[in-house]
Scaffold this motif. Sequence first.
Motif, PDB file in Angstrom:
ATOM      1  N   PHE A   1      17.015 -10.260  15.516  1.00  0.00           N
ATOM      2  CA  PHE A   1      17.490  -9.528  16.691  1.00  0.00           C
ATOM      3  C   PHE A   1      18.390  -8.333  16.431  1.00  0.00           C
ATOM      4  O   PHE A   1      18.707  -7.615  17.364  1.00  0.00           O
ATOM      5  CB  PHE A   1      18.240 -10.482  17.638  1.00  0.00           C
ATOM      6  N   ASN A   2      18.872  -8.133  15.186  1.00  0.00           N
ATOM      7  CA  ASN A   2      19.857  -7.064  15.062  1.00  0.00           C
ATOM      8  C   ASN A   2      19.221  -5.713  15.344  1.00  0.00           C
ATOM      9  O   ASN A   2      18.013  -5.509  15.188  1.00  0.00           O
ATOM     10  CB  ASN A   2      20.580  -7.137  13.707  1.00  0.00           C
ATOM     11  N   ALA A   3      20.077  -4.788  15.770  1.00  0.00           N
ATOM     12  CA  ALA A   3      19.575  -3.563  16.382  1.00  0.00           C
ATOM     13  C   ALA A   3      18.796  -2.672  15.411  1.00  0.00           C
ATOM     14  O   ALA A   3      17.796  -2.067  15.787  1.00  0.00           O
ATOM     15  CB  ALA A   3      20.738  -2.787  16.989  1.00  0.00           C
TER      16      ALA A   3
ATOM     17  N   GLY B   1      16.263  -5.540  12.675  1.00  0.00           N
ATOM     18  CA  GLY B   1      15.698  -6.782  13.202  1.00  0.00           C
ATOM     19  C   GLY B   1      14.187  -6.740  13.379  1.00  0.00           C
ATOM     20  O   GLY B   1      13.611  -5.704  13.714  1.00  0.00           O
ATOM     21  N   PHE B   2      13.571  -7.892  13.173  1.00  0.00           N
ATOM     22  CA  PHE B   2      12.112  -7.978  13.240  1.00  0.00           C
ATOM     23  C   PHE B   2      11.588  -7.595  14.623  1.00  0.00           C
ATOM     24  O   PHE B   2      10.605  -6.869  14.747  1.00  0.00           O
ATOM     25  CB  PHE B   2      11.680  -9.407  12.876  1.00  0.00           C
TER      26      PHE B   2
ATOM     27  N   ILE C   1      19.882  -6.032  21.165  1.00  0.00           N
ATOM     28  CA  ILE C   1      19.888  -7.362  21.764  1.00  0.00           C
ATOM     29  C   ILE C   1      21.288  -7.976  21.798  1.00  0.00           C
ATOM     30  O   ILE C   1      21.654  -8.643  22.761  1.00  0.00           O
ATOM     31  CB  ILE C   1      18.892  -8.271  21.011  1.00  0.00           C
ATOM     32  N   TYR C   2      22.082  -7.698  20.767  1.00  0.00           N
ATOM     33  CA  TYR C   2      23.433  -8.271  20.736  1.00  0.00           C
ATOM     34  C   TYR C   2      24.364  -7.616  21.762  1.00  0.00           C
ATOM     35  O   TYR C   2      25.510  -8.002  21.895  1.00  0.00           O
ATOM     36  CB  TYR C   2      24.031  -8.166  19.332  1.00  0.00           C
ATOM     37  N   ASN C   3      23.867  -6.598  22.449  1.00  0.00           N
ATOM     38  CA  ASN C   3      24.661  -5.989  23.523  1.00  0.00           C
ATOM     39  C   ASN C   3      24.003  -6.158  24.877  1.00  0.00           C
ATOM     40  O   ASN C   3      24.314  -5.430  25.813  1.00  0.00           O
ATOM     41  CB  ASN C   3      24.851  -4.489  23.246  1.00  0.00           C
TER      42      ASN C   3
ATOM     43  N   SER D   1      14.714  -0.907   1.467  1.00  0.00           N
ATOM     44  CA  SER D   1      13.542  -1.046   2.339  1.00  0.00           C
ATOM     45  C   SER D   1      13.927  -1.752   3.637  1.00  0.00           C
ATOM     46  O   SER D   1      13.422  -1.392   4.704  1.00  0.00           O
ATOM     47  CB  SER D   1      12.443  -1.807   1.609  1.00  0.00           C
ATOM     48  N   ILE D   2      14.820  -2.742   3.537  1.00  0.00           N
ATOM     49  CA  ILE D   2      15.260  -3.425   4.763  1.00  0.00           C
ATOM     50  C   ILE D   2      15.972  -2.446   5.678  1.00  0.00           C
ATOM     51  O   ILE D   2      15.726  -2.385   6.879  1.00  0.00           O
ATOM     52  CB  ILE D   2      16.194  -4.612   4.431  1.00  0.00           C
ATOM     53  N   ILE D   3      16.870  -1.627   5.078  1.00  0.00           N
ATOM     54  CA  ILE D   3      17.636  -0.689   5.890  1.00  0.00           C
ATOM     55  C   ILE D   3      16.704   0.368   6.489  1.00  0.00           C
ATOM     56  O   ILE D   3      16.844   0.755   7.646  1.00  0.00           O
ATOM     57  CB  ILE D   3      18.754  -0.036   5.035  1.00  0.00           C
TER      58      ILE D   3
END
Lengths: 307, 284
Positions: free
Chosen positions: A136-138, A141-142, A157-159, B31-33
């Motif tokens: 969920f992170n902005a 997140g997936f 989502i966290y807001n 890559s994640i970032i």
Amino acid sequence: MFKKKGFFYELNKNKIMFLMIAPTLLFFLINSYAPMVGIYYAFTSYDFAGGLFGSPFVGLDNFKFLTQSGILLKLTINTLGYNVVFIILGNAVSIGAAILLSEVRGKLFKKLSQSIMFLPYFVSFVLISVLAFNMFNADSGFVNQLLKSFGLDPVDIYNTPWLWPFLITAFYLWKNLGYSMVIYLASIMGISDEYYEAAKIDGANIFQRIWYITIPMLKSTFIILLLFALGSIMKGQFDLFYQLVGNNGVLFNVTDIVDTYVYRSLKVNFDIGMATAAGLYQSIFGFVMIMTVNYIIKKINDDYALF
Amino acid sequence: MMAYLIIMIFSLLCLFPFLLIISGSLTANESIIRDGFHLIPKVFSLEGYEMVFIFPTQLIKAYGVTIFVTVIGTLVGLFLITMAGYVLQRKDFKYRNHLSFFIYFTTLFGGGLVPWYIMLTTYFGLADTYAVLILPGLMTPFLIILMKNFIKSAIPEELFESAKIDGANDFRIYYSIVLKLAMPGIATVGLFLALTYWNDWFMSSLFINDVSMYQLQYYLYNTINTMMFVSQMATGTGVTLGRDIPTESTKMAMAIVVTGPIIFLYPFVQRYFVKGLTIGAVKG
């Protein structure tokens, strides 16, 4: 006291059994009964130097504040609301899954899927917070990656408070599905095949068999689980809420339950008096609730009553 | 056919978040970032795991604490719970109902978190001790009731009576009959206890200030929050610190390292869990 069948007679006759249960009694005395004295904090404005009886007595001021500020009402609505949804959806989903799984014939498939559904029950709530962050992170997140790949705008989502009742419920179901499904599955396995055979001969189709045989036979299991759940209806799933939401104040309006409020008051704000008052309210409310439910059940059907 | 399909979807939903974490732990941090988390790593890398194992001392220590607490807590807890369960189901023990209620009542009404916390820290001085990680978790009323029912349903009462006639005392009966015949129940309650101890982070968070005494899960929790802080600092101030520490992939790798043993053990353990749960709930 010294009658032949009195306490000391028993004590002497069953010395060893008394000794065997003594540690347990001592445990509950220290861990559960002794802290009840501390309820007194709820009526004080706690100061750390004063200790238990050195703090100024303020009567019902803590409760007055909690009521007038609307905190108590909000906590009650959230705690009860979530638990009612958890009980209804939790039972419905796990009964559904248990019935489906009982209809499946492939042994390997059955075992494998049951194992997979049980998996979330075994992992810690801290891992759940990692899972949630991962999804969920902005930025990374997936879910947002998915939205972006469809050309949609990402959501922070966290807001976004209104999403959280759904998310918390989803995580609750996800974590507990395997556990309660197993209990229902066991009850289904216990139903005699003869009922189904007879129904088949009478021409009942699969849905009729489920509706008229399986579901009614699950009633007693359901009631036992329901009673346990009602008993702790004022207690929240503290781990779940705290690990998902943490100290994210944006979401408190829709996610704060009594347990998280008390924990924060203790660990973050050092509001001893207020936290004790909220805890006491939780205890009394829960107690009255259980007594009422038990009374009603006893009136309807004595067999199902808790005590 | 419908049943297969729906069960399959349920199972995938249960598995899916784990796959995301595994994939995240194997993805290069940049890559994640840049690309975010995906089900299959876009740029494969082991830097997360390398980071976790560069300074393994803390991690090993946390593992040690958790293993120690789990083993001791489970063994002592089981010993006390089985004894209590045995005594409470003995029909000739006159006060069994009173004592059952004494135990059960604690689920109805309590002092709450704060008085309990102050009691343990101020009056028993248990802050920053291993005892506080073990003691409060030893027993719950639910497990005692479960054990009581197990013993009642697993062992016929005549067995106790004949053992008594043969001159065995109550502890002897417990030791040589109950402990042997109630094994499935004991295994179940033991697993419940062990799982609770293993997954506990709450006790550390309340009572432990000394980092070297953190339980595994709280160590994970703390690392994640520290990493979060580091990466926020990096983006907020423009300092390139965050670039050097692969925060995102390290978080995921740490989660895998901490959760790993449970995932590997649980297919074996799960069988007993299911067996025990079904005895307890159906005959309850």
